[in-house]
Design a protein around this motif. Structure first.
Motif, PDB file in Angstrom:
ATOM      1  N   THR A 272       0.807  -1.217   0.000  1.00  0.00           N
ATOM      2  CA  THR A 272       0.000   0.000   0.000  1.00  0.00           C
ATOM      3  C   THR A 272       0.845   1.274   0.000  1.00  0.00           C
ATOM      4  O   THR A 272       0.335   2.346  -0.331  1.00  0.00           O
ATOM      5  CB  THR A 272      -0.958   0.039   1.205  1.00  0.00           C
ATOM      6  N   ASN A 273       2.123   1.181   0.345  1.00  0.00           N
ATOM      7  CA  ASN A 273       3.004   2.350   0.246  1.00  0.00           C
ATOM      8  C   ASN A 273       3.406   2.638  -1.197  1.00  0.00           C
ATOM      9  O   ASN A 273       4.125   3.603  -1.453  1.00  0.00           O
ATOM     10  CB  ASN A 273       4.253   2.180   1.113  1.00  0.00           C
ATOM     11  N   ALA A 274       2.939   1.806  -2.112  1.00  0.00           N
ATOM     12  CA  ALA A 274       3.103   2.083  -3.552  1.00  0.00           C
ATOM     13  C   ALA A 274       1.741   2.271  -4.204  1.00  0.00           C
ATOM     14  O   ALA A 274       1.611   2.158  -5.425  1.00  0.00           O
ATOM     15  CB  ALA A 274       3.881   0.963  -4.232  1.00  0.00           C
ATOM     16  N   LYS A 275       0.733   2.585  -3.394  1.00  0.00           N
ATOM     17  CA  LYS A 275      -0.602   2.851  -3.919  1.00  0.00           C
ATOM     18  C   LYS A 275      -0.828   4.351  -3.973  1.00  0.00           C
ATOM     19  O   LYS A 275      -0.739   5.042  -2.949  1.00  0.00           O
ATOM     20  CB  LYS A 275      -1.672   2.202  -3.028  1.00  0.00           C
ATOM     21  N   MET A 276      -1.110   4.858  -5.161  1.00  0.00           N
ATOM     22  CA  MET A 276      -1.385   6.294  -5.319  1.00  0.00           C
ATOM     23  C   MET A 276      -2.234   6.514  -6.554  1.00  0.00           C
ATOM     24  O   MET A 276      -2.342   5.645  -7.427  1.00  0.00           O
ATOM     25  CB  MET A 276      -0.086   7.110  -5.404  1.00  0.00           C
ATOM     26  N   ASN A 277      -2.872   7.681  -6.625  1.00  0.00           N
ATOM     27  CA  ASN A 277      -3.680   8.080  -7.783  1.00  0.00           C
ATOM     28  C   ASN A 277      -3.005   9.251  -8.483  1.00  0.00           C
ATOM     29  O   ASN A 277      -2.794  10.278  -7.841  1.00  0.00           O
ATOM     30  CB  ASN A 277      -5.085   8.511  -7.357  1.00  0.00           C
ATOM     31  N   ALA A 306       1.225  13.283   0.274  1.00  0.00           N
ATOM     32  CA  ALA A 306      -0.107  12.840   0.709  1.00  0.00           C
ATOM     33  C   ALA A 306       0.006  11.952   1.945  1.00  0.00           C
ATOM     34  O   ALA A 306       0.058  10.725   1.846  1.00  0.00           O
ATOM     35  CB  ALA A 306      -0.804  12.090  -0.434  1.00  0.00           C
ATOM     36  N   PRO A 307       0.048  12.557   3.123  1.00  0.00           N
ATOM     37  CA  PRO A 307       0.225  11.784   4.353  1.00  0.00           C
ATOM     38  C   PRO A 307      -1.025  10.987   4.729  1.00  0.00           C
ATOM     39  O   PRO A 307      -2.154  11.460   4.584  1.00  0.00           O
ATOM     40  CB  PRO A 307       0.501  12.865   5.418  1.00  0.00           C
ATOM     41  N   HIS A 308      -0.793   9.773   5.230  1.00  0.00           N
ATOM     42  CA  HIS A 308      -1.849   8.943   5.815  1.00  0.00           C
ATOM     43  C   HIS A 308      -1.291   8.265   7.059  1.00  0.00           C
ATOM     44  O   HIS A 308      -0.070   8.095   7.194  1.00  0.00           O
ATOM     45  CB  HIS A 308      -2.336   7.877   4.833  1.00  0.00           C
ATOM     46  N   SER A 309      -2.165   7.864   7.955  1.00  0.00           N
ATOM     47  CA  SER A 309      -1.723   7.183   9.168  1.00  0.00           C
ATOM     48  C   SER A 309      -1.292   5.757   8.851  1.00  0.00           C
ATOM     49  O   SER A 309      -1.687   5.176   7.833  1.00  0.00           O
ATOM     50  CB  SER A 309      -2.843   7.167  10.203  1.00  0.00           C
ATOM     51  N   GLN A 310      -0.504   5.193   9.754  1.00  0.00           N
ATOM     52  CA  GLN A 310      -0.055   3.812   9.579  1.00  0.00           C
ATOM     53  C   GLN A 310      -1.241   2.860   9.575  1.00  0.00           C
ATOM     54  O   GLN A 310      -1.281   1.902   8.785  1.00  0.00           O
ATOM     55  CB  GLN A 310       0.923   3.431  10.690  1.00  0.00           C
ATOM     56  N   PRO A 321      -6.073   3.923   1.673  1.00  0.00           N
ATOM     57  CA  PRO A 321      -6.095   5.161   0.889  1.00  0.00           C
ATOM     58  C   PRO A 321      -4.882   5.273  -0.018  1.00  0.00           C
ATOM     59  O   PRO A 321      -3.825   4.684   0.247  1.00  0.00           O
ATOM     60  CB  PRO A 321      -6.080   6.247   1.966  1.00  0.00           C
ATOM     61  N   SER A 322      -5.046   6.020  -1.089  1.00  0.00           N
ATOM     62  CA  SER A 322      -3.951   6.248  -2.038  1.00  0.00           C
ATOM     63  C   SER A 322      -3.107   7.434  -1.594  1.00  0.00           C
ATOM     64  O   SER A 322      -3.611   8.394  -1.009  1.00  0.00           O
ATOM     65  CB  SER A 322      -4.505   6.510  -3.433  1.00  0.00           C
ATOM     66  N   GLY A 323      -1.825   7.373  -1.901  1.00  0.00           N
ATOM     67  CA  GLY A 323      -0.943   8.515  -1.661  1.00  0.00           C
ATOM     68  C   GLY A 323       0.249   8.173  -0.803  1.00  0.00           C
ATOM     69  O   GLY A 323       0.199   7.266   0.032  1.00  0.00           O
ATOM     70  N   ILE A 324       1.342   8.907  -1.035  1.00  0.00           N
ATOM     71  CA  ILE A 324       2.557   8.748  -0.231  1.00  0.00           C
ATOM     72  C   ILE A 324       3.108  10.131   0.109  1.00  0.00           C
ATOM     73  O   ILE A 324       2.795  11.113  -0.552  1.00  0.00           O
ATOM     74  CB  ILE A 324       3.641   7.933  -0.969  1.00  0.00           C
ATOM     75  N   ILE A 325       3.922  10.181   1.162  1.00  0.00           N
ATOM     76  CA  ILE A 325       4.617  11.432   1.460  1.00  0.00           C
ATOM     77  C   ILE A 325       5.800  11.575   0.511  1.00  0.00           C
ATOM     78  O   ILE A 325       6.296  10.584  -0.026  1.00  0.00           O
ATOM     79  CB  ILE A 325       5.078  11.500   2.932  1.00  0.00           C
ATOM     80  N   GLY A 326       6.265  12.830   0.303  1.00  0.00           N
ATOM     81  CA  GLY A 326       7.321  12.986  -0.687  1.00  0.00           C
ATOM     82  C   GLY A 326       8.230  14.185  -0.524  1.00  0.00           C
ATOM     83  O   GLY A 326       9.229  14.305  -1.236  1.00  0.00           O
ATOM     84  N   PHE A 390      11.408  10.798   9.490  1.00  0.00           N
ATOM     85  CA  PHE A 390      10.724  11.903   8.821  1.00  0.00           C
ATOM     86  C   PHE A 390      10.311  12.997   9.799  1.00  0.00           C
ATOM     87  O   PHE A 390       9.993  12.731  10.956  1.00  0.00           O
ATOM     88  CB  PHE A 390       9.480  11.386   8.102  1.00  0.00           C
ATOM     89  N   ALA A 391      10.299  14.234   9.308  1.00  0.00           N
ATOM     90  CA  ALA A 391       9.739  15.353  10.064  1.00  0.00           C
ATOM     91  C   ALA A 391       8.223  15.384   9.941  1.00  0.00           C
ATOM     92  O   ALA A 391       7.528  15.961  10.774  1.00  0.00           O
ATOM     93  CB  ALA A 391      10.337  16.675   9.582  1.00  0.00           C
ATOM     94  N   SER A 392       7.690  14.783   8.892  1.00  0.00           N
ATOM     95  CA  SER A 392       6.251  14.645   8.720  1.00  0.00           C
ATOM     96  C   SER A 392       5.670  13.780   9.835  1.00  0.00           C
ATOM     97  O   SER A 392       6.362  12.945  10.432  1.00  0.00           O
ATOM     98  CB  SER A 392       5.950  14.000   7.357  1.00  0.00           C
ATOM     99  N   LYS A 393       4.373  13.961  10.110  1.00  0.00           N
ATOM    100  CA  LYS A 393       3.689  13.051  11.028  1.00  0.00           C
ATOM    101  C   LYS A 393       3.611  11.649  10.456  1.00  0.00           C
ATOM    102  O   LYS A 393       3.500  10.670  11.199  1.00  0.00           O
ATOM    103  CB  LYS A 393       2.255  13.537  11.282  1.00  0.00           C
ATOM    104  N   ALA A 394       3.621  11.550   9.128  1.00  0.00           N
ATOM    105  CA  ALA A 394       3.386  10.281   8.447  1.00  0.00           C
ATOM    106  C   ALA A 394       4.692   9.639   7.991  1.00  0.00           C
ATOM    107  O   ALA A 394       5.727  10.298   7.878  1.00  0.00           O
ATOM    108  CB  ALA A 394       2.468  10.501   7.247  1.00  0.00           C
ATOM    109  N   THR A 395       4.606   8.335   7.741  1.00  0.00           N
ATOM    110  CA  THR A 395       5.774   7.575   7.266  1.00  0.00           C
ATOM    111  C   THR A 395       5.428   6.742   6.032  1.00  0.00           C
ATOM    112  O   THR A 395       6.167   5.808   5.700  1.00  0.00           O
ATOM    113  CB  THR A 395       6.308   6.651   8.375  1.00  0.00           C
ATOM    114  N   ASN A 396       4.316   7.059   5.366  1.00  0.00           N
ATOM    115  CA  ASN A 396       3.881   6.237   4.231  1.00  0.00           C
ATOM    116  C   ASN A 396       4.699   6.544   2.981  1.00  0.00           C
ATOM    117  O   ASN A 396       4.299   7.280   2.104  1.00  0.00           O
ATOM    118  CB  ASN A 396       2.377   6.408   3.975  1.00  0.00           C
ATOM    119  N   SER A 397       5.877   5.935   2.937  1.00  0.00           N
ATOM    120  CA  SER A 397       6.800   6.122   1.814  1.00  0.00           C
ATOM    121  C   SER A 397       7.376   4.783   1.386  1.00  0.00           C
ATOM    122  O   SER A 397       7.789   3.981   2.235  1.00  0.00           O
ATOM    123  CB  SER A 397       7.949   7.050   2.213  1.00  0.00           C
TER     124      SER A 397
END
Length: 423
Positions: A272-277, A306-310, A321-326, A390-397
């Motif tokens: 899912t960390n490679a799922k994006m739109n 595009a941050p999402h929770s773990q 959900p789709s999206g990753i941080i970048g 990461f400095a972001s709240k999210a780690t979805n990468s």
């Protein structure tokens, strides 16, 4: 004052590439040349062996504020951006409530004042993202909106799009489009192809992007409006943009680092960390994106942060959900996968991350000259580092654990050091 000593200044706007000293006074570039170190400088940065560039500009981020601040908020998003070398970002409108009104816009503007970088905002094209009624574009522009987008959702009503383009042309603002026809998408976030079949998932066929890009290119040609094709991923869509430009349309296109770095096969590795739109597509599509970056059919690199929770990303693939941080990996992915591999020069990479994004939104930034705002990033193009923390709240990468080239050492925004690499 700040003195930056002996850095390699690369300024895409003027094509300047030379080793110089830079003096910053208050929020401006005061002098460029060669200067002695004296007690008048409060801060001295030894930039020998480092590149000094205009601060990076990202025209496509999601800071999830208001409404989804468990994923990210304006301040944590800004922290993530400045760690990645960005001094200006443009946030998308798919918050809760949606940015289709002055009240929500004013909340974002006030909170953004607390950030250390320039956090700017785009508004929705249609009220409530419903695709049926245009927002008051003139009023929202007067309130401080830079452009308009229903990013995350395509707008299916062609007449409505044409009406929006006519207004945008009059207001001299950009319309940015998420191009996927939902009627042609069985499950978003994965390309309809070899990998989706292996996983037993019906995915998003590339023609869903192609038909929307073709429509909006032709409407832009007709109206003369400035439009931006967001996160382009399909080889055919790229050819559509190239054709429309050759006919005289005022079209920009952006590519995300994950689309020039990964393919659909990486879904098997990263889940899912490679799922994006739009989804990661084939190697042929990836190569076509790189070719379009080389010939400037694609002028802009934008993260679609595009941050999402773990917990959200840990769901079954079709329900995640789709999206990753970048933001923290964007520059390094460009250096590693484009510059180091000989596809484009560092000058061209920085052009696509500074002056071209500024041009899209009519920003007075992305340039280094005496008297200009002191928005800078200083980085080591050759330093290797491992993606983590990461400095972001999210780690979805999907890039966690990857070794990349290109380490941000300092980010300076409005004359202040807002990030320093301590490692």
């Amino acid at each position: 004052m700040i003195l930056i000593k002996q850095g390699r200044l690369i300024n895409p706007k003027t094509k300047r590439d030379e080793v110089v000293d830079i003096v910053i006074k208050e929020d401006k570039i005061y002098k460029i040349g060669n200067f002695e170190q004296t007690d008048e400088y409060e801060y001295i940065i030894d930039a020998r062996g480092l590149v000094i560039s205009p601060g990076l500009i990202d025209v496509h981020v999601h800071f999830r504020d208001p409404g989804f601040t468990y994923k990210e908020d304006i301040l944590t998003g800004a922290n993530s951006a400045q760690k990645g070398g960005f001094t200006t970002v443009v946030c998308m409108a798919n918050t809760n409530p949606i940015v289709d009104n002055e009240e929500t816009l004013n909340y974002i503007k006030e909170k953004s004042k607390l950030a250390d970088i320039n956090v700017l905002q785009a508004a929705a094209i249609t009220k409530g993202f419903n695709g049926k009624e245009l927002v008051d574009m003139k009023k929202l522009k007067e309130a401080g909106v830079l452009g308009f987008t229903d990013d995350g959702l395509p707008i299916m009503n062609s007449k409505l799009i044409m009406d929006a383009m006519v207004i945008a042309k009059e207001l001299d603002v950009v319309l940015s489009f998420h191009e996927e026809d939902p009627n042609l998408v069985e499950n978003p976030g994965i390309n309809e192809g070899e990998v989706s079949k292996k996983l037993g998932i019906e995915g998003a066929i590339s023609v869903a992007e192609d038909v929307m890009v073709a429509r909006d290119c032709m409407l832009a040609l007709k109206t003369g409006a400035k439009i931006n094709i967001q996160h382009i991923s399909s080889k055919v869509a790229i050819d559509m943009v190239r054709l429309a430009k050759s006919l005289g349309a005022n079209i920009y296109a952006e590519a995300s680092p994950h689309h020039f770095s990964l393919t659909e096969k990486d879904v098997l590795k990263f889940g899912t960390n490679a799922k994006m739109n739009p989804p990661l597509r084939t190697e042929e599509d990836r190569n076509k994106i790189i070719e379009a970056l080389k010939d400037d059919t694609i002028e802009i690199i934008a993260t679609d942060h595009a941050p999402h929770s773990q917990d959200e990303k840990d769901r079954e693939f079709v329900n995640a959900p789709s999206g990753i941080i970048g933001l923290e990996t964007s520059l390094a992915l460009g250096i590693t996968n484009l510059v180091k591999k000989g596809h484009i020069s560092i000058m061209k990479l920085l052009e696509k991350m500074t002056i071209k994004p500024a041009e899209l939104y009519n920003l007075d930034s992305g340039n280094i000259q005496e008297g200009s705002l002191a928005d800078l990033v200083i980085f080591n193009m050759d330093e290797e580092w491992v993606v983590k923390d990461f400095a972001s709240k999210a780690t979805n990468s999907p890039f966690i654990g990857e070794t990349l080239h290109g380490k941000v050492k300092y980010t300076i925004c409005n004359g202040k050091v807002v990030y320093k690499d301590e490692n």
